[in-house]
Enzyme design. Structure first.
Site, mmCIF file in Angstrom:
data_model
loop_
_atom_site.group_PDB
_atom_site.id
_atom_site.type_symbol
_atom_site.label_atom_id
_atom_site.label_comp_id
_atom_site.label_asym_id
_atom_site.label_seq_id
_atom_site.Cartn_x
_atom_site.Cartn_y
_atom_site.Cartn_z
ATOM 1 N N ARG A 191 0.918 -1.295 -0.082
ATOM 2 C CA ARG A 191 -0.063 0.036 -0.179
ATOM 3 C C ARG A 191 0.952 1.193 0.122
ATOM 4 N NH1 ARG A 191 -2.342 -3.765 -1.217
ATOM 5 N NH2 ARG A 191 -3.863 -4.858 0.038
ATOM 6 N N SER A 215 -11.868 1.915 4.337
ATOM 7 C CA SER A 215 -10.961 1.526 5.259
ATOM 8 C C SER A 215 -10.396 2.985 5.573
ATOM 9 C CB SER A 215 -9.848 1.068 5.073
ATOM 10 O OG SER A 215 -10.311 -0.376 4.628
ATOM 11 N N GLU A 227 -5.613 6.159 6.836
ATOM 12 C CA GLU A 227 -5.322 6.022 5.432
ATOM 13 C C GLU A 227 -5.523 6.998 4.543
ATOM 14 O OE1 GLU A 227 -5.975 1.807 3.597
ATOM 15 O OE2 GLU A 227 -7.252 3.067 2.273
HETATM 16 P P1 NAP Z 1 -9.223 -8.195 5.866
HETATM 17 O O1 NAP Z 1 -9.405 -9.245 4.936
HETATM 18 O O2 NAP Z 1 -10.129 -8.404 7.162
HETATM 19 O O3 NAP Z 1 -7.737 -8.432 6.340
HETATM 20 C C1 NAP Z 1 -7.309 -7.641 7.436
HETATM 21 C C2 NAP Z 1 -5.628 -7.625 7.398
HETATM 22 O O4 NAP Z 1 -5.397 -8.773 7.534
HETATM 23 C C3 NAP Z 1 -5.001 -7.241 5.993
HETATM 24 O O5 NAP Z 1 -3.902 -6.770 6.523
HETATM 25 C C4 NAP Z 1 -4.909 -8.371 5.425
HETATM 26 O O6 NAP Z 1 -3.867 -8.215 4.244
HETATM 27 C C5 NAP Z 1 -4.667 -9.165 6.489
HETATM 28 N N1 NAP Z 1 -5.074 -10.593 6.020
HETATM 29 C C6 NAP Z 1 -6.215 -11.247 6.083
HETATM 30 N N2 NAP Z 1 -6.202 -12.591 5.421
HETATM 31 C C7 NAP Z 1 -4.869 -12.797 5.103
HETATM 32 C C8 NAP Z 1 -4.370 -13.748 4.491
HETATM 33 N N3 NAP Z 1 -4.939 -14.855 4.215
HETATM 34 N N4 NAP Z 1 -3.053 -13.814 4.379
HETATM 35 C C9 NAP Z 1 -2.470 -12.556 4.453
HETATM 36 N N5 NAP Z 1 -2.919 -11.358 4.941
HETATM 37 C C10 NAP Z 1 -4.004 -11.589 5.647
HETATM 38 O O7 NAP Z 1 -9.437 -6.708 5.378
HETATM 39 P P2 NAP Z 1 -10.512 -5.970 4.965
HETATM 40 O O8 NAP Z 1 -10.113 -4.523 5.539
HETATM 41 O O9 NAP Z 1 -11.746 -6.415 5.022
HETATM 42 O O10 NAP Z 1 -10.153 -5.852 3.346
HETATM 43 C C11 NAP Z 1 -10.357 -6.578 2.456
HETATM 44 C C12 NAP Z 1 -9.107 -6.605 1.282
HETATM 45 O O11 NAP Z 1 -9.462 -5.341 0.776
HETATM 46 C C13 NAP Z 1 -7.816 -6.760 1.937
HETATM 47 O O12 NAP Z 1 -6.980 -7.426 1.118
HETATM 48 C C14 NAP Z 1 -7.213 -5.417 2.154
HETATM 49 O O13 NAP Z 1 -5.823 -5.214 2.150
HETATM 50 C C15 NAP Z 1 -7.995 -4.645 1.038
HETATM 51 N N6 NAP Z 1 -8.218 -3.163 1.033
HETATM 52 C C16 NAP Z 1 -7.173 -2.543 0.388
HETATM 53 C C17 NAP Z 1 -7.253 -0.999 0.676
HETATM 54 C C18 NAP Z 1 -6.173 -0.321 -0.232
HETATM 55 O O14 NAP Z 1 -5.591 -0.891 -1.289
HETATM 56 N N7 NAP Z 1 -6.118 1.011 0.262
HETATM 57 C C19 NAP Z 1 -8.056 -0.593 1.467
HETATM 58 C C20 NAP Z 1 -9.043 -1.337 2.118
HETATM 59 C C21 NAP Z 1 -8.825 -2.699 2.178
HETATM 60 P P3 NAP Z 1 -4.023 -7.560 2.841
HETATM 61 O O15 NAP Z 1 -4.092 -6.289 3.310
HETATM 62 O O16 NAP Z 1 -2.490 -8.009 2.414
HETATM 63 O O17 NAP Z 1 -4.939 -8.328 2.181
#
Ligand code: NAP
Length: 339
Positions: free
Chosen positions: A165, A239, A335
């Site tokens: 990110r 987020s 963020e």
């Molecule tokens: P989530 O799926 O509840 O995950 C929360 C955190 O745990 C994130 O840091 C996620 O990593 C990590 N995580 C969960 N499962 C994982 C796995 N199997 N392996 C490695 N890491 C894991 O997150 P959420 O907030 O609902 O968001 C869903 C997805 O949208 C996530 O991939 C999140 O990164 C993405 N997102 C991206 C942005 C952005 O690009 N600015 C903003 C909001 C959400 P990761 O972040 O690496 O997935």
């Protein structure tokens, strides 16, 4: 070029608060973007590039400069071979519309990044990613106007210094480049399991065993719509906090005190900790602070329920940060960018 004055930023940001922009203009070509920038520079005005306004918070004082609304269109296949298709996309294109078009073309690489608000040009800035895919994996290059040298430049993937990110556009070179197009290379192969854990769980629960780009896109849209409030109905920026990253020595302490803490190994001696979990465990899920609601399905999301302005949001944010720090000794970070 039409320049508007005293425009309420709350009408152009999904959190729907903050003061006015002194000047605002829309640009539909790279040349218009340069002209707008030079115009502002000649008057010593600061410039801010605004995409969809879904990751930007406007302060109450507003912006005493020129907001350039990025509207450059474009979706052009520039290379097509047996295994892949390369597409050049205008920075002002809606990101999710781009994902849909590539999924309709049966291309893989960004289908798990469905339903993310914002523009294509904003995606590299924070190396947007979701459910195991990120823009850094598919971006070949981008074209940007370099405000320091007054030239268009092509930056290859490596030059963007992508990490989790993060990129040069929001760290070492913040404010320097105006991204006008991105070039992405997508695969003609079908999406391959195993998928990201939350996505795989959803597919297993729904008994899905055939994986196409469209099936993955629809699954992600379903997961996201269940977790995230619709900004048209409930103002929010998705987020509001970044997921926390801790060093391995911190993790030992955390595990001793909170054995259930979920963590993900980043493979470099650091671990991701879901900030939504930290906020929830701090007792804040569903609470309303200063008119800002901590979303009851996902504590990472703050909803502007009845805030009187940016100050209320900042107070709520600071109280959440303090609560998490007091309980876990982790400093969580906002963020969205601020103007
Ligand atoms: P989530 O799926 O509840 O995950 C929360 C955190 O745990 C994130 O840091 C996620 O990593 C990590 N995580 C969960 N499962 C994982 C796995 N199997 N392996 C490695 N890491 C894991 O997150 P959420 O907030 O609902 O968001 C869903 C997805 O949208 C996530 O991939 C999140 O990164 C993405 N997102 C991206 C942005 C952005 O690009 N600015 C903003 C909001 C959400 P990761 O972040 O690496 O997935």
């Amino acid at each position: 070029m039409e320049i508007h004055t005293n425009i309420p930023l709350k009408n152009f940001t999904t959190m729907k608060l903050g003061g006015n922009a002194r000047f605002m203009t829309e640009v539909r070509t790279p040349e218009e973007a340069v002209a707008a920038f030079r115009n502002a520079k000649a008057q010593s005005l600061p410039v801010f590039i605004l995409g969809g306004g879904s990751n930007v918070i406007a302060q109450d004082a507003g912006f005493n400069g020129l907001i350039i609304r990025m509207r450059i269109p474009g979706f052009e296949v520039i290379n097509d071979d047996l295994n892949s298709t390369t597409i050049k996309v205008g920075a002002g294109e809606d990101w999710d519309a781009v994902v849909k078009r590539t999924v309709d073309m049966r291309l893989s690489g960004i289908e798990a990044m469905s339903a993310i608000p914002g523009t294509a040009g904003a995606a590299p800035v924070q190396n947007v990613g979701a459910y195991g895919q990120e823009i850094a994996d598919v971006l070949e290059s981008l074209i940007a106007y370099d405000t320091q040298t007054d030239n268009f430049v092509t930056l290859l993937n490596e030059a963007c210094e992508f990490s989790y990110r993060q990129s040069i556009f929001r760290s070492s070179q913040i404010g320097r480049y105006i991204i006008v197009s991105i070039t992405i290379k997508l695969s003609k192969n079908l999406p391959q399991p195993p998928f990201y854990e939350a996505l795989q769980t959803y597919l297993d629960q729904h008994d899905v065993h055939i994986f196409t780009q469209e099936i993955i896109r629809n699954a992600v849209i379903d997961i996201r719509t269940n977790k995230l409030p619709d900004p048209k109905l409930l103002p929010n920026t998705g987020s509001f906090f970044k997921n926390a990253i801790v060093e391995d020595w911190q993790l030992t302490d955390l595990k001793a005190n909170f054995p259930d803490i979920p963590t993900y190994d980043m493979g470099d001696g650091r671990f991701k900790v879901p900030t939504g979990w930290l906020i929830e465990q701090s007792g804040l899920k569903g609470k309303v602070l200063h008119g800002i609601k901590i979303h009851d399905k996902n504590s990472l999301v703050l909803i502007n329920q009845s805030a009187s302005g940016y100050r209320d949001l900042a107070n709520a944010r600071d109280e959440i940060i303090d609560a998490v720090r007091n309980k876990f000794k982790i400093q969580i970070e906002q963020e969205p960018l601020e103007i």
